[in-house]
Design a protein around this motif. Sequence first.
Motif, PDB file in Angstrom:
ATOM      1  N   SER A 161      12.287 -14.039  -2.595  1.00  0.00           N
ATOM      2  CA  SER A 161      13.585 -13.397  -1.991  1.00  0.00           C
ATOM      3  C   SER A 161      14.276 -13.048  -3.406  1.00  0.00           C
ATOM      4  CB  SER A 161      13.988 -14.348  -1.128  1.00  0.00           C
ATOM      5  OG  SER A 161      15.277 -13.804  -0.593  1.00  0.00           O
ATOM      6  N   TYR A 162      14.968 -11.922  -3.024  1.00  0.00           N
ATOM      7  CA  TYR A 162      15.696 -11.474  -4.224  1.00  0.00           C
ATOM      8  C   TYR A 162      17.099 -10.806  -3.544  1.00  0.00           C
ATOM      9  CZ  TYR A 162      17.821  -8.852  -8.076  1.00  0.00           C
ATOM     10  OH  TYR A 162      18.560  -8.116  -8.995  1.00  0.00           O
ATOM     11  N   GLY A 163      18.215 -10.874  -4.243  1.00  0.00           N
ATOM     12  CA  GLY A 163      19.253 -10.172  -3.691  1.00  0.00           C
ATOM     13  C   GLY A 163      20.174  -9.725  -5.024  1.00  0.00           C
ATOM     14  N   SER A 164      20.439  -8.640  -4.950  1.00  0.00           N
ATOM     15  CA  SER A 164      21.080  -7.984  -6.176  1.00  0.00           C
ATOM     16  C   SER A 164      22.434  -8.875  -6.278  1.00  0.00           C
ATOM     17  CB  SER A 164      21.200  -6.648  -6.262  1.00  0.00           C
ATOM     18  OG  SER A 164      20.166  -5.803  -6.260  1.00  0.00           O
ATOM     19  N   GLY A 165      23.013  -8.814  -7.637  1.00  0.00           N
ATOM     20  CA  GLY A 165      24.034  -9.413  -7.935  1.00  0.00           C
ATOM     21  C   GLY A 165      24.127 -10.706  -8.739  1.00  0.00           C
ATOM     22  N   ALA A 166      23.350 -11.430  -8.837  1.00  0.00           N
ATOM     23  CA  ALA A 166      21.792 -11.563  -8.470  1.00  0.00           C
ATOM     24  C   ALA A 166      21.434 -12.846  -8.186  1.00  0.00           C
ATOM     25  CB  ALA A 166      21.089 -11.102  -9.349  1.00  0.00           C
ATOM     26  N   GLN A 167      20.390 -13.034  -7.081  1.00  0.00           N
ATOM     27  CA  GLN A 167      19.768 -14.456  -6.769  1.00  0.00           C
ATOM     28  C   GLN A 167      18.754 -14.187  -6.492  1.00  0.00           C
ATOM     29  OE1 GLN A 167      21.617 -17.477  -6.089  1.00  0.00           O
ATOM     30  NE2 GLN A 167      19.881 -18.009  -6.116  1.00  0.00           N
ATOM     31  N   MET A 198      26.308   1.362  -4.333  1.00  0.00           N
ATOM     32  CA  MET A 198      25.999   1.723  -5.525  1.00  0.00           C
ATOM     33  C   MET A 198      25.009   0.866  -6.399  1.00  0.00           C
ATOM     34  SD  MET A 198      30.039   2.372  -6.549  1.00  0.00           S
ATOM     35  CE  MET A 198      31.169   3.488  -5.642  1.00  0.00           C
ATOM     36  N   VAL A 199      24.159   1.597  -6.963  1.00  0.00           N
ATOM     37  CA  VAL A 199      23.076   0.950  -7.745  1.00  0.00           C
ATOM     38  C   VAL A 199      22.884   1.580  -9.021  1.00  0.00           C
ATOM     39  CG1 VAL A 199      21.264   2.302  -6.573  1.00  0.00           C
ATOM     40  CG2 VAL A 199      20.842   0.076  -7.409  1.00  0.00           C
ATOM     41  N   ASP A 200      22.512   0.461 -10.036  1.00  0.00           N
ATOM     42  CA  ASP A 200      21.932   0.915 -11.367  1.00  0.00           C
ATOM     43  C   ASP A 200      20.393   0.823 -11.215  1.00  0.00           C
ATOM     44  OD1 ASP A 200      21.008   0.983 -13.918  1.00  0.00           O
ATOM     45  OD2 ASP A 200      22.513   0.073 -14.851  1.00  0.00           O
ATOM     46  N   GLY A 201      19.751   1.505 -10.745  1.00  0.00           N
ATOM     47  CA  GLY A 201      18.527   1.585 -10.361  1.00  0.00           C
ATOM     48  C   GLY A 201      17.366   0.834 -11.151  1.00  0.00           C
ATOM     49  N   LYS A 202      17.167   1.254 -12.613  1.00  0.00           N
ATOM     50  CA  LYS A 202      16.333   0.825 -13.381  1.00  0.00           C
ATOM     51  C   LYS A 202      16.676  -0.417 -13.903  1.00  0.00           C
ATOM     52  CE  LYS A 202      14.727   5.372 -15.173  1.00  0.00           C
ATOM     53  NZ  LYS A 202      14.346   6.007 -16.470  1.00  0.00           N
ATOM     54  N   TYR A 203      17.753  -1.021 -14.217  1.00  0.00           N
ATOM     55  CA  TYR A 203      18.131  -2.046 -14.446  1.00  0.00           C
ATOM     56  C   TYR A 203      17.925  -3.225 -13.209  1.00  0.00           C
ATOM     57  CZ  TYR A 203      21.755  -5.759 -15.666  1.00  0.00           C
ATOM     58  OH  TYR A 203      22.111  -7.092 -15.967  1.00  0.00           O
ATOM     59  N   SER A 204      18.338  -2.604 -12.124  1.00  0.00           N
ATOM     60  CA  SER A 204      18.015  -3.659 -10.877  1.00  0.00           C
ATOM     61  C   SER A 204      16.457  -4.016 -10.675  1.00  0.00           C
ATOM     62  CB  SER A 204      18.459  -2.940  -9.515  1.00  0.00           C
ATOM     63  OG  SER A 204      18.465  -4.036  -8.744  1.00  0.00           O
ATOM     64  N   ALA A 205      15.850  -2.727 -10.913  1.00  0.00           N
ATOM     65  CA  ALA A 205      14.413  -2.909 -10.885  1.00  0.00           C
ATOM     66  C   ALA A 205      13.987  -4.089 -11.862  1.00  0.00           C
ATOM     67  CB  ALA A 205      13.645  -1.629 -11.019  1.00  0.00           C
TER      68      ALA A 205
END
Length: 368
Positions: A287-293, A177-184
């Motif tokens: 490097s990026y990982g959602s959640g987020a790092q 599941m993803v909040d696309g615009k927010y994640s970008a």
Amino acid sequence: MAKLAKKRNEDPNKYLIGIGQEKMAVIPPTQDAVTLAANAADTILTEEDKEKIDLVLVATESGVDNSKSSAAYVSELLGLKHNIRTLELKQACYAATAGIQLAKGHISLNPHKKALVIGTDIARYGLKTPGEPTQGGGAVAMVISADPAVLALEDASSYYAKDIMDFWRPLSQTEAMVDGKYSANVYLEFFEQVFHDFQEQTGLTLRDFTALLFHLPYTKQGLKALRLAVENIDPTQATKYFNEFEASRKYNKLTGNLYTGSLYLSLLSLLENSDNLQAGDRLGLFSYGSGAQGEFFSGILQENYRQHLTNKTTSLLNKRQEVSVAEYEKLFNSVLTNEKNRTLDTTSDPATYVLTGIKDFKRQYQKK
């Protein structure tokens, strides 16, 4: 991707230009995070590597068991010795970078040993969802040693973390599941944060890097980050970075999102497709990982690094078979999940390591 777009009543340019993807890897049910990892590692490991490896770190957000690590399966399939440590790492798409940094520390204390780090994933968002065109899958394997042949990691690193919900996959779900615009937007925020911190920490500037590499959930996202990095430099100089970026996203455009392996497929793409690199060049990696790092670090290209590249990636990609949208949907829905017993037909899978099914909830793997 153009055929998928038409089937979804979308303008093909939304996929080809809007997200920067040309093809998407479709993973058959006879492959999972374990077999993808084993197949990737099998192409690079020498007998000397196998003798010296005492740490195996498999980074994935497509794990096949909530207890047993993918690394345990992979190590056995590869025939590695048993006096080793095997661990699975998870932090969305960032975890392979965590594996590299852990391996770097281990090798610093044990310079006569080697570590195997693998990023392996299958990106699934669901059929006919907004995230569908950013799916994909694959694995990238790396050997970390005190005497690197390709890229020597530098000491400095900048990292940044927040507890946010831009992307997640509950335990009950097989699709993310993803909040696309927010994640970008968070991706770009984290890039600016760690890149600025890295420069403050080291005194280096953009001009000290020959190329910048990015996690590429879709290749347009990395392009947006690069535009931020070069916005204050001379356009002629910026062109150099854009040219290297094109070389770095060539493979990712043809596979889609590898999650943990994405950044390192991009690195491989740059090394195998750029005509401008030379020993001593400094590469920057985000490097990026959602959640987020997020993390930014760097490495120096080594003498004769090209001799240590397999240069098999293009031929591997060209050997793939195209499937129709209907076939892709059938493959997507046939993935092995939590069944107690099921047998899979592996005759059409050309890979060395395959998943043959599940028996009493135990996954069954085979080396052909």
